[in-house]
Write a protein that holds these residues in place. Structure first.
Motif, short mmCIF file in Angstrom:
data_model
loop_
_atom_site.label_atom_id
_atom_site.label_comp_id
_atom_site.label_asym_id
_atom_site.label_seq_id
_atom_site.Cartn_x
_atom_site.Cartn_y
_atom_site.Cartn_z
N ALA A 1 84.26 29.98 66.82
CA ALA A 1 84.00 29.62 65.42
C ALA A 1 82.49 29.62 65.16
CB ALA A 1 84.60 28.25 65.12
N VAL A 2 81.74 28.96 66.04
CA VAL A 2 80.29 28.89 65.87
C VAL A 2 79.69 30.29 65.92
CG1 VAL A 2 78.16 28.09 66.94
CG2 VAL A 2 80.14 26.56 66.79
N SER A 3 80.18 31.08 66.88
CA SER A 3 79.64 32.40 67.10
C SER A 3 79.88 33.30 65.87
CB SER A 3 80.30 32.95 68.36
OG SER A 3 80.21 34.31 68.41
N GLN A 4 81.08 33.22 65.30
CA GLN A 4 81.38 34.03 64.12
C GLN A 4 80.48 33.65 62.95
OE1 GLN A 4 83.47 36.69 63.83
NE2 GLN A 4 83.50 36.46 66.06
N LEU A 5 80.32 32.36 62.78
CA LEU A 5 79.48 31.89 61.68
C LEU A 5 78.04 32.37 61.86
CD1 LEU A 5 79.38 30.10 59.16
CD2 LEU A 5 78.72 28.20 60.64
N ALA A 6 77.53 32.22 63.10
CA ALA A 6 76.15 32.63 63.35
C ALA A 6 76.00 34.13 63.20
CB ALA A 6 75.73 32.19 64.75
N ALA A 7 77.03 34.90 63.61
CA ALA A 7 76.97 36.36 63.49
C ALA A 7 76.94 36.77 62.02
CB ALA A 7 78.16 36.99 64.20
N ALA A 8 77.78 36.12 61.21
CA ALA A 8 77.79 36.43 59.78
C ALA A 8 76.43 36.10 59.16
CB ALA A 8 78.90 35.64 59.09
N ALA A 9 75.89 34.96 59.54
CA ALA A 9 74.59 34.57 59.00
C ALA A 9 73.50 35.55 59.42
CB ALA A 9 74.24 33.15 59.46
N THR A 10 73.58 36.02 60.67
CA THR A 10 72.61 37.00 61.16
C THR A 10 72.70 38.28 60.33
OG1 THR A 10 72.88 36.11 63.38
CG2 THR A 10 71.86 38.28 63.20
N SER A 11 73.93 38.77 60.14
CA SER A 11 74.11 40.00 59.37
C SER A 11 73.53 39.83 57.97
CB SER A 11 75.60 40.33 59.26
OG SER A 11 76.17 40.37 60.53
N PHE A 12 73.81 38.69 57.37
CA PHE A 12 73.33 38.44 56.02
C PHE A 12 71.81 38.51 55.96
CE2 PHE A 12 71.75 35.47 52.84
CZ PHE A 12 72.33 36.02 51.70
N VAL A 13 71.18 37.83 56.89
CA VAL A 13 69.71 37.79 56.88
C VAL A 13 69.13 39.19 57.07
CG1 VAL A 13 67.65 36.95 58.08
CG2 VAL A 13 69.56 35.40 57.64
N VAL A 14 69.74 39.96 57.99
CA VAL A 14 69.20 41.30 58.25
C VAL A 14 69.40 42.19 57.03
CG1 VAL A 14 69.37 43.35 59.69
CG2 VAL A 14 69.54 41.08 60.73
N PHE A 15 70.59 42.13 56.42
CA PHE A 15 70.85 42.90 55.20
C PHE A 15 69.81 42.59 54.13
CE2 PHE A 15 75.36 44.19 55.95
CZ PHE A 15 75.16 45.52 55.60
N TRP A 16 69.55 41.33 53.99
CA TRP A 16 68.65 40.85 52.94
C TRP A 16 67.23 41.36 53.14
CZ3 TRP A 16 70.64 38.98 48.77
CH2 TRP A 16 69.82 38.33 47.83
N SER A 17 66.82 41.43 54.41
CA SER A 17 65.40 41.64 54.65
C SER A 17 65.06 42.98 55.29
CB SER A 17 64.86 40.52 55.54
OG SER A 17 65.63 40.47 56.72
N ALA A 18 66.06 43.71 55.81
CA ALA A 18 65.72 44.91 56.58
C ALA A 18 65.10 45.98 55.71
CB ALA A 18 66.97 45.46 57.28
N GLN A 19 64.07 46.64 56.28
CA GLN A 19 63.46 47.75 55.56
C GLN A 19 64.19 49.05 55.88
OE1 GLN A 19 60.12 45.70 56.59
NE2 GLN A 19 61.01 44.76 54.78
N GLY A 20 64.46 49.27 57.17
CA GLY A 20 65.00 50.56 57.58
C GLY A 20 66.52 50.55 57.65
N ASP A 21 67.02 50.82 58.85
CA ASP A 21 68.45 50.97 59.04
C ASP A 21 69.08 49.61 59.35
OD1 ASP A 21 70.98 51.57 59.78
OD2 ASP A 21 70.43 53.21 61.12
N ALA A 22 69.57 48.94 58.31
CA ALA A 22 70.08 47.59 58.50
C ALA A 22 71.26 47.56 59.47
CB ALA A 22 70.49 47.00 57.15
N TYR A 23 72.12 48.58 59.39
CA TYR A 23 73.31 48.57 60.25
C TYR A 23 72.93 48.60 61.72
CZ TYR A 23 76.09 49.28 56.10
OH TYR A 23 76.67 49.11 54.89
#
Ligand SMILES: Nc1ncnc2c1ncn2[C@@H]1O[C@H](COP(=O)(O)OP(=O)(O)O)[C@@H](O)[C@H]1O
Ligand SMILES: [Mg+2]
Lengths: 273, 358
Positions: free
Chosen positions: B180-202
């Motif tokens: 549960a913790v891991s899924q939440l942290a992974a979703a939060a990580t993805s969100f932050v990267v999407f929000w801030s990434a300049q290049g290839d977010a994926y």
């Protein structure tokens, strides 16, 4: 209120002799419930003392308090005149060994390795086993009659054999006080008697043994001294003949019984009706 | 010579302790070291450019400033850069991360008495990834491992508290809470990267969540290396302490340990190490789970030999896993976490199956 409490303290330790275990006014509560209620009791040195009482009467809790695994809200447990709470943990583990009711390892373990764990309090935490440690561990296995099992996997042993390995692990700590929690649980009759014989032998070797037991007849047959707990309080303490009497049994367990005399040993035998 | 006047010898139990080394340690530790060095050199050689062990040696000698002394000519600039700037940092980072994760796995399995415990399954790695991506924009090299440490620690605390809230902390509950913790942290990580990434977010998200050492630099080597040598080294020296937990907390207390304090100190150490590793490699799964079980087959359950051996073999394991990741589908690269999962997930399944009762 507790006029039934017979005072074993004054009777047991003769003045001048080295005292064994002396528990004084120990109190422990958990989750708002008083589990151990002002317990005073003694285990004479070099004797086998049985801690009796119904399920939930606080036997295991009291043993854990004496072992220093839990800390009492009040009261003291002293051994050989020293308050065990004033002794550093590792030092205490060299004097007092505790065998839990049920102890299982999660990973496969060799019998000798299990016994060697008992040497941990005796050496630096950075050091490995010495030859002396291995020698002592094998000696401990021999004392419990398990010498030839040293290289077996613990998981392949029977319940009685595993129980003996745990006792050997405790003996490897070279304790002066040995605490056993229901050492005969789940054992067949032969293994139960063998465990009792072992406890008596250890006591004869000078180890003070305190064992929680729920089988009254087993205690009657083997113990030098017994303490009867009920709802966290000491109801009676003294010799087997003094404590295991119909009045005490009926008060604590609510069952009627007759006390007979064993034809061979002369010890009490309880017949329930 | 004449000893007749000396007093009677001390009893056997008081004899001077003969600290004979474990004979297995004398064999396995050097063997594992040799395997690791061979793995590092071998892995540096493998790849698109055709390089031999001699080339690796020449590069090393050159960069250690011994070229003149030994009369060794430097390699052509391109080959030299391939070895020194690309492959060496990558392989050494993989080695450090593999060693650290394996040691973390051993410590966590011992302290939680849970054969399924590892930094990835319990959410520490995802928590660390989240912590790292939060400060990614700041551009301060040392802030990254620090934030990852805080993330790992928070994830660990959350997982253990959640497991405790479910009742008795069985292995399965701990893993479920970690999930549960891991899924939440992974979703939060993805969100932050999407929000801030300049290049290839994926690609960025993948390398944080699946793990990758593809962009390792000598800074990565320094961070992961220092963390492994210092924190990992300290953790690897706790063999007797972990042994004391073999039969659980009560037995450990009975052997003279301060159970709560020991557990927290060691788990904070694990979080610190995981944080440092994840800050350079992202969350690589299953190394901490698989390696301890594999090495236990050699050493048995005691920890004094298990810890260093798991570290050394963990290093070699991740070096080869990463070599596979960058070569099997070359020129395409896989995140190394895909390779470790391909190996580790079946092991996880076997453990689940063997411990049906957990
Ligand atoms: N850690 C604990 N938390 C809550 N209750 C406890 C705890 N330890 C013991 N108890 C309660 O204290 C009582 C006495 O338990 P115990 O000492 O195990 O008795 P015995 O060993 O005589 O059967 C029981 O009612 C048990 O539920
Ligand atoms: Mg009990």
């Amino acid at each position: 209120m507790r006029d039934r409490t017979t005072d074993g303290t004054s009777r047991v330790a003769a003045p001048g002799s080295t005292p064994g275990l002396e528990v004084a006014r120990v109190r422990w509560s958990v989750a708002g419930r008083l589990i151990v209620d002002d317990v005073d009791c003694t285990a004479p040195p070099g004797a086998f003392t049985g801690l009796l009482g119904p399920n939930g009467s606080g036997k295991s809790s009291l043993l854990r308090l004496v072992a220093g695994i839990t800390v009492p809200d009040a009261g003291t447990a002293a051994f050989a005149g020293t308050d065990l709470a004033s002794v550093r943990r590792r030092e205490r583990a060299r004097r007092v060994a505790f065998v839990e009711q049920e102890a299982a390892a999660e990973t496969p373990l060799r019998v000798l390795d299990a016994v060697l764990l008992g040497r941990i309090p005796h050496r630096s935490l950075l050091a490995g086993d010495t030859d002396a440690d291995r020698h002592l561990a094998r000696e401990a296995l021999a004392r419990v009659g398990m010498a030839e099992f040293a290289d077996r996997s613990l998981a392949t042993l029977s319940g009685g054999e595993r129980q003996r390995v745990h006792v050997a692990r405790a003996l490897a700590q070279e304790p002066s006080l040995l605490l056993l929690d229901e050492p005969t649980n789940h054992l067949d009759v032969a293994a139960q008697l063998a465990t009792m014989t072992l406890a008596r032998k250890l006591a004869a070797d000078g180890v003070t043994v305190l064992a929680a037991l729920h089988d009254l007849n087993l205690a009657a047959a083997a113990c030098d001294h017994v303490v009867m707990l009920d709802a966290g309080r000491v109801v009676a303490a003294g010799s087997v003949k003094e404590v295991l009497v119909p009045a005490v049994i009926e008060q604590v367990y609510g069952v009627r019984c007759d006390v007979l005399e064993h034809p061979a040993t002369g010890r009490p035998v309880l017949a329930f009706s | 010579m004449p000893t007749t006047t000396t007093p009677t010898p001390a009893p056997t139990t008081a004899a001077a302790p003969a600290r004979r080394r474990d004979p297995r340690a004398a064999v396995w530790v050097p063997a594992a070291l040799v395997v690791l060095v061979a793995s590092v050199v071998g892995s540096v050689m493998v790849g698109a450019a055709d390089l031999g062990a001699a080339d690796v040696g020449r590069t090393l000698v050159t960069h250690l400033g011994l070229g003149g002394l030994l009369g060794v000519e430097p390699l052509p600039a391109l080959q030299d850069a391939t070895i020194w700037e690309l492959r060496m940092p990558r392989v050494l980072t993989a080695a450090a991360v593999g060693a650290g994760l394996a040691v973390c796995g051993v410590v966590m399995q011992a302290l939680t008495r849970n054969p399924l415990a590892d930094p990835y399954l319990l959410g520490l790695s995802s928590g660390a990834s989240f912590g790292a991506v939060l400060v990614l924009g700041a551009g301060v090299a040392l802030l990254l491992p620090l934030a990852a440490f805080v993330g790992a620690l928070a994830a660990l605390a959350a997982a253990l508290l959640l497991a405790r809230a479910m009742g008795v902390m069985t292995p399965t509950r701990i893993v479920l809470a970690g999930l549960a913790v891991s899924q939440l942290a992974a979703a939060a990580t993805s969100f932050v990267v999407f929000w801030s990434a300049q290049g290839d977010a994926y690609r960025d998200i993948l390398s944080w969540l699946m793990g990758s050492v593809a962009r390792s630099t000598w800074t990565s080597v320094a961070i992961a290396g220092v963390a492994v040598l210092v924190v990992g080294g300290l953790l690897a020296s706790t063999g007797s302490v972990l042994d004391a937990f073999t039969f659980g907390d009560t037995a450990a207390a009975g052997l003279g340990l301060d159970v709560q304090r020991t557990r927290w100190v060691l788990l904070v150490g694990v979080a610190l190490l995981t944080g440092a590793l994840v800050s350079v490699s992202g969350a690589i799964g299953f190394v901490g789970l698989t390696l301890p079980h594999a090495v236990r087959m050699l050493t048995g359950a005691r920890h004094r030999l298990l810890l260093p051996l798991a570290g050394l073999f963990g290093a070699s394991f991740l070096v080869w896993a990463d070599t596979i990741a960058r070569t099997v589908f070359a020129p395409r690269e896989l995140p190394v976490g895909i390779v470790t999962a391909a190996i580790g997930a079946p092991v996880f399944a076997v453990l689940l199956w063997r411990g049906k009762a957990v």
